[in-house]
Write an enzyme that holds these catalytic residues in place. Structure first.
Site, mmCIF file in Angstrom:
data_model
loop_
_atom_site.group_PDB
_atom_site.id
_atom_site.type_symbol
_atom_site.label_atom_id
_atom_site.label_comp_id
_atom_site.label_asym_id
_atom_site.label_seq_id
_atom_site.Cartn_x
_atom_site.Cartn_y
_atom_site.Cartn_z
ATOM 1 N N SER A 43 0.813 -1.214 0.000
ATOM 2 C CA SER A 43 0.000 0.000 0.000
ATOM 3 C C SER A 43 0.846 1.263 0.000
ATOM 4 O O SER A 43 1.919 1.319 0.615
ATOM 5 C CB SER A 43 -0.923 0.017 1.223
ATOM 6 O OG SER A 43 -1.791 1.131 1.169
ATOM 7 N N GLY A 47 -3.065 3.574 10.194
ATOM 8 C CA GLY A 47 -3.407 4.286 11.419
ATOM 9 C C GLY A 47 -3.451 5.784 11.290
ATOM 10 O O GLY A 47 -3.379 6.493 12.302
ATOM 11 N N LEU A 55 -6.775 7.385 6.919
ATOM 12 C CA LEU A 55 -6.873 7.544 5.463
ATOM 13 C C LEU A 55 -7.487 6.315 4.782
ATOM 14 O O LEU A 55 -7.316 6.117 3.584
ATOM 15 C CB LEU A 55 -5.491 7.840 4.873
ATOM 16 C CG LEU A 55 -4.824 9.117 5.385
ATOM 17 C CD1 LEU A 55 -3.423 9.259 4.801
ATOM 18 C CD2 LEU A 55 -5.675 10.350 5.050
ATOM 19 N N GLY A 56 -8.163 5.484 5.550
ATOM 20 C CA GLY A 56 -8.896 4.365 4.952
ATOM 21 C C GLY A 56 -8.020 3.211 4.497
ATOM 22 O O GLY A 56 -8.416 2.452 3.611
ATOM 23 N N SER A 78 -7.228 0.417 6.058
ATOM 24 C CA SER A 78 -7.823 -0.897 6.348
ATOM 25 C C SER A 78 -8.989 -1.188 5.404
ATOM 26 O O SER A 78 -9.196 -2.339 4.993
ATOM 27 C CB SER A 78 -8.296 -0.964 7.806
ATOM 28 O OG SER A 78 -9.391 -0.096 8.030
ATOM 29 N N ASP A 114 -15.813 4.225 4.760
ATOM 30 C CA ASP A 114 -14.477 3.966 4.219
ATOM 31 C C ASP A 114 -14.498 2.878 3.146
ATOM 32 O O ASP A 114 -13.891 3.029 2.072
ATOM 33 C CB ASP A 114 -13.518 3.569 5.333
ATOM 34 C CG ASP A 114 -13.139 4.736 6.232
ATOM 35 O OD1 ASP A 114 -13.834 5.763 6.181
ATOM 36 O OD2 ASP A 114 -12.153 4.619 6.973
#
Length: 395
Positions: free
Chosen positions: A133, A138, A141-142, A144, A202
């Site tokens: 990614s 954490g 910013l989406g 997960s 998200d």
């Protein structure tokens, strides 16, 4: 099963409506052109492997061992979270109920979606999934959700539940509405594993991309939105969303006649921004459109400070960018975290590069990117960003 597939999904930022959305007002969520990439390979090893180089995680399990975790019913796929399967997976991975670290949650989400999607197929397939990614974890910013969307798309495609899209002539493709809805629903299960009680915003942004309107639990994608260039800055100041949300609630209870109008004004900012973006899509964007967007950014940032969710690091971001003629606001929970800075079409490259350097000199991470990016996509290897392909090819 296809021998290989590659998926990607975007991150997300909140353009307007942070905190006000918790109290029934409109928020606008936008996709970031920073993406998560996933490569799924069919194997004959009788193992299931997951490679997450961003968080230094590389694990594998025997398929026969995972098969034993499936419910005796044969696994009718549904969208109610299977608490018993979650418990069995926690035992397998060695994760207690109170554990919320990124690595453990990512593993649980992968295993849950994998077992659930393939539950009705008789035998679990052996495969390797590798994920890389551009999004920091954490940071609000989406990351997960982009991960969960990629997992859902790849595993649904591998199971034959949704079609593999690419022909010899295509390098990138996306599914129709029915398939996208299915991807979104499975991604939401991954988000529930990771976050417990997510809003669904998200994963919706990761699935559909563009700009979404969120109001009282209803998520509405905006049709045809302009691509806006931004700087995205991570102050790297840790914060607790739960504490910040509670702080706004306390202020509402203490000063209702002051804070409630502020929340209503934030709602008006979101709606005015939505109307402006619609005008920019239907007509040629004008300098006046960008003037309005900049004013809305300034107004909203002041409102967020009034709510008590600002931070000196965010004040520094706004001051540094304004010195270069640019307008910034926090995005997400505030109290540190990330901020966005609008770039006009005529903003010179030298101004952008100097601003990025100024912010890095402050100790922040900063990227030039854009909002309004495409949602989840399937790619041929030739259509994948070189850096992503290089990392994914190692596993």
């Amino acid at each position: 099963m296809e021998p290989e597939c590659i998926m990607s999904a975007p991150g997300k930022a909140i353009l307007h409506g942070e905190h006000a959305v918790v109290h029934g007002n409109v928020a606008l969520a936008v996709s970031l052109n920073l993406r998560t990439y996933l490569r799924l390979q069919a194997t004959s090893t009788s193992k299931v492997c997951i490679n997450l180089p961003n968080i230094n995680t590389f694990l594998s399990w025997d398929v026969t061992k995972l098969q034993q975790l499936l419910p005796d019913s044969g696994g009718e796929r549904c969208f109610l979270l299977d608490a018993e399967l979650v418990r069995r997976l926690r035992d397998l991975v060695g994760v207690s109920n109170g554990t919320l670290d990124t690595r453990s949650m990512a593993i649980l989400a992968f295993l849950y979606i994998y077992l659930s999607v393939f539950a009705g197929s008789g035998e679990l397939p052996s495969l390797t999934v590798s994920v890389w990614s551009e999004l920091p974890t954490g940071a609000g910013l989406g990351s997960s959700a982009a991960y969960s969307v990629c997992l859902a798309a790849a595993l649904l495609s591998a199971s034959g539940t949704i079609p593999s899209l690419l022909s010899d002539q295509e390098s990138t493709a996306r599914w129709g509405e029915v398939e996208m809805e299915l991807i979104n629903r499975w991604a939401f299960q991954g988000e529930r594993i990771i976050h417990g009680n997510p809003s669904g915003v998200d994963n919706a942004v990761g699935t559909w991309g563009g700009i979404l309107r969120y109001h009282s639990g209803k998520i509405t994608p905006l049709n045809r939105v302009p691509m806006l260039r931004i700087l995205l800055t991570n102050t790297k100041v840790p914060r607790s969303t739960k504490v910040l949300v509670a702080g706004v609630k306390d202020k509402m209870n203490k000063f209702p006649s002051i804070i409630n109008p502020v929340l209503e004004s934030v709602n008006a900012v979101s709606c005015t921004c939505e109307q402006t973006l619609s005008e920019m899509t239907n007509d040629t964007p004008t300098p006046e459109h960008y003037n309005i967007l900049e004013e809305l950014i300034d107004i909203n940032q002041h409102h967020l400070n009034v709510m008590g969710v600002g931070h000196p690091a965010l004040d520094t971001l706004c001051r540094v960018t304004l010195a270069r003629g640019l307008h910034s606001k926090l995005t997400g929970a505030g109290g540190g975290g990330c901020g966005i800075t609008l770039l006009r079409p005529e903003t010179e490259c030298s101004v952008i590069q100097n601003t990025i350097q100024d912010l890095r000199d402050c100790g922040y991470d900063c990227w030039e990117t854009s909002v309004g990016a495409e949602g989840v996509q399937q790619h041929s290897p030739l259509a994948v960003k070189e850096e992503a392909l290089e990392v994914l090819a190692r596993y």
